[in-house]
Design a protein around this motif. Structure first.
Motif, PDB file in Angstrom:
ATOM      1  N   ASP A  70     -90.240 -47.934  45.837  1.00 38.98           N
ATOM      2  CA  ASP A  70     -91.277 -46.894  45.755  1.00 38.98           C
ATOM      3  C   ASP A  70     -91.719 -46.674  44.319  1.00 38.98           C
ATOM      4  N   VAL A  71     -90.769 -46.651  43.398  1.00 35.75           N
ATOM      5  CA  VAL A  71     -91.092 -46.433  41.983  1.00 35.75           C
ATOM      6  C   VAL A  71     -91.894 -47.605  41.434  1.00 35.75           C
ATOM      7  N   GLY A  73     -93.764 -49.675  43.107  1.00 37.84           N
ATOM      8  CA  GLY A  73     -95.077 -49.717  43.730  1.00 37.84           C
ATOM      9  C   GLY A  73     -96.016 -48.640  43.226  1.00 37.84           C
ATOM     10  N   SER A  74     -95.502 -47.426  43.033  1.00 39.10           N
ATOM     11  CA  SER A  74     -96.371 -46.310  42.655  1.00 39.10           C
ATOM     12  C   SER A  74     -96.650 -46.248  41.159  1.00 39.10           C
ATOM     13  N   LEU A  75     -95.695 -46.717  40.328  1.00 42.03           N
ATOM     14  CA  LEU A  75     -95.867 -46.619  38.874  1.00 42.03           C
ATOM     15  C   LEU A  75     -96.130 -47.957  38.201  1.00 42.03           C
ATOM     16  N   CYS A  86     -85.615 -44.316  37.765  1.00 43.40           N
ATOM     17  CA  CYS A  86     -84.871 -43.715  38.881  1.00 43.40           C
ATOM     18  C   CYS A  86     -83.707 -42.873  38.375  1.00 43.40           C
ATOM     19  N   TYR A  89     -85.038 -39.779  36.900  1.00 43.52           N
ATOM     20  CA  TYR A  89     -85.472 -38.897  37.978  1.00 43.52           C
ATOM     21  C   TYR A  89     -84.266 -38.186  38.600  1.00 43.52           C
TER      22      TYR A  89
END
Length: 312
Positions: A70-71, A73-75, A86, A89
């Protein structure tokens, strides 16, 4: 409940760290099963956002908070940058972890951590999370796994020693270094020295001399000498050999870790005088364990030589 409250009961556990492929998740699964047979209530906490194939159920999974895909893909980050993000986060949302861990009071906790070396040598996010765990009355020992095949390459072994030392100084936890996958060591090739030379990290000048026999490393002898001097000056690094399929080997690691995090000296389990003494003289048990592994290794080498002679 105030942070670091003295009224909070102690919780013991292990922070399992090491480079990718060193066997961290396998170790957590094996140690969970081993300690469970001894009557301990053991829970595994997955702190690796890239770990998608978990061999055993986890009481807490960081995937509920953040995942590496997810990280990325989104960033638009790569694997390394994504893992660092991560952990940052997780540090920013450490209350989430605290809430999840509250229900595990009374459990022995195994924290399965990511395999990115930077997290343990100079990045501060995971280190700060571990510091928070200490404030929550977790008594932890870092279990640093290193693949035993590095012993077969003197240059790589010096690199492993430097990484292990840097990790010990940066993480700031009681530390147990593990040479994992000892059951496969005979497949990696013949060792230049006996196994106890590598586990006890004896006089490393012999290793430098061995490297100097290689034309490539001969040009870097001075550099290797200085690296070895740093390692020997600190005199902190040693290893415990581990074969997760061998109960005796698992017992030796358990004793070393229990001594490091203080579990051996608590009242969470009924212990006989013999058990307490075995923790107090852990070096002797470590030495006998190393001898047992060395004997198996030598026997396998002798058998291979005999087969070669028979073929001739």
């Amino acid at each position: 409940m105030s942070e670091g409250s003295k009224g909070t009961s102690l919780a013991f556990g292990q922070v399992v760290i090491g480079p990718p492929g060193s066997g961290k998740t396998t170790y957590c699964h094996a140690m969970r099963e081993f300690l469970g047979r001894l009557g301990r209530r053991v829970s595994v906490v997955n702190l690796d956002p890239a770990n998608e194939a978990l061999p055993c159920p986890c009481a807490v999974d960081i995937a509920e908070l953040v995942t590496l895909p997810d990280v990325m893909g989104s960033l638009g980050l790569g694997p390394n940058g994504g893992l660092l993000y991560c952990m940052e986060y997780l540090e920013a949302n450490v209350d989430w972890l605290r809430e999840k861990l509250e229900v595990l009071r009374g459990h022995y906790v195994l924290f399965d951590c990511p395999g990115q070396v930077e997290l343990y040598t100079h990045h501060n996010a995971l280190k700060n999370v571990l510091a928070q765990l200490a404030k929550w009355n977790f008594r932890l020992a870092a279990v640093h796994l290193v693949d035993s095949h590095y012993c077969t390459d003197p240059g790589k072994f010096i690199s492993v020693l430097c990484t292990s030392l840097s990790t010990m100084l940066h993480v700031e936890l009681p530390h147990v270094n593990i040479l994992s996958k000892m059951d496969l060591i005979e497949q990696y090739g013949k060792l230049a020295f006996n196994l106890d030379y590598y586990t006890e990290v004896l006089d490393l000048s012999y290793l430098v001399d061995h490297l100097a026999s290689d034309p490539f490393f001969r040009n870097y002898r001075r550099l290797n000498e200085k690296l070895v001097e740093v390692i020997e000056d600190y005199s902190l690094v040693s290893f415990v050999p581990l074969n997760v399929q061998d109960k005796e080997s698992m017992r030796q690691v358990m004793q070393a870790v229990d001594k490091a995090n203080g579990y051996s000296f608590g009242d969470r389990e009924h212990r006989s005088l013999e058990a307490l003494m075995s923790a107090a003289v852990g070096a002797d048990f470590h030495f006998s364990s190393t001898l047992a592994v060395q004997e198996k290794y030598v026997q396998s080498q002798d058998k291979a030589v005999e087969e070669e002679v028979m073929d001739l």
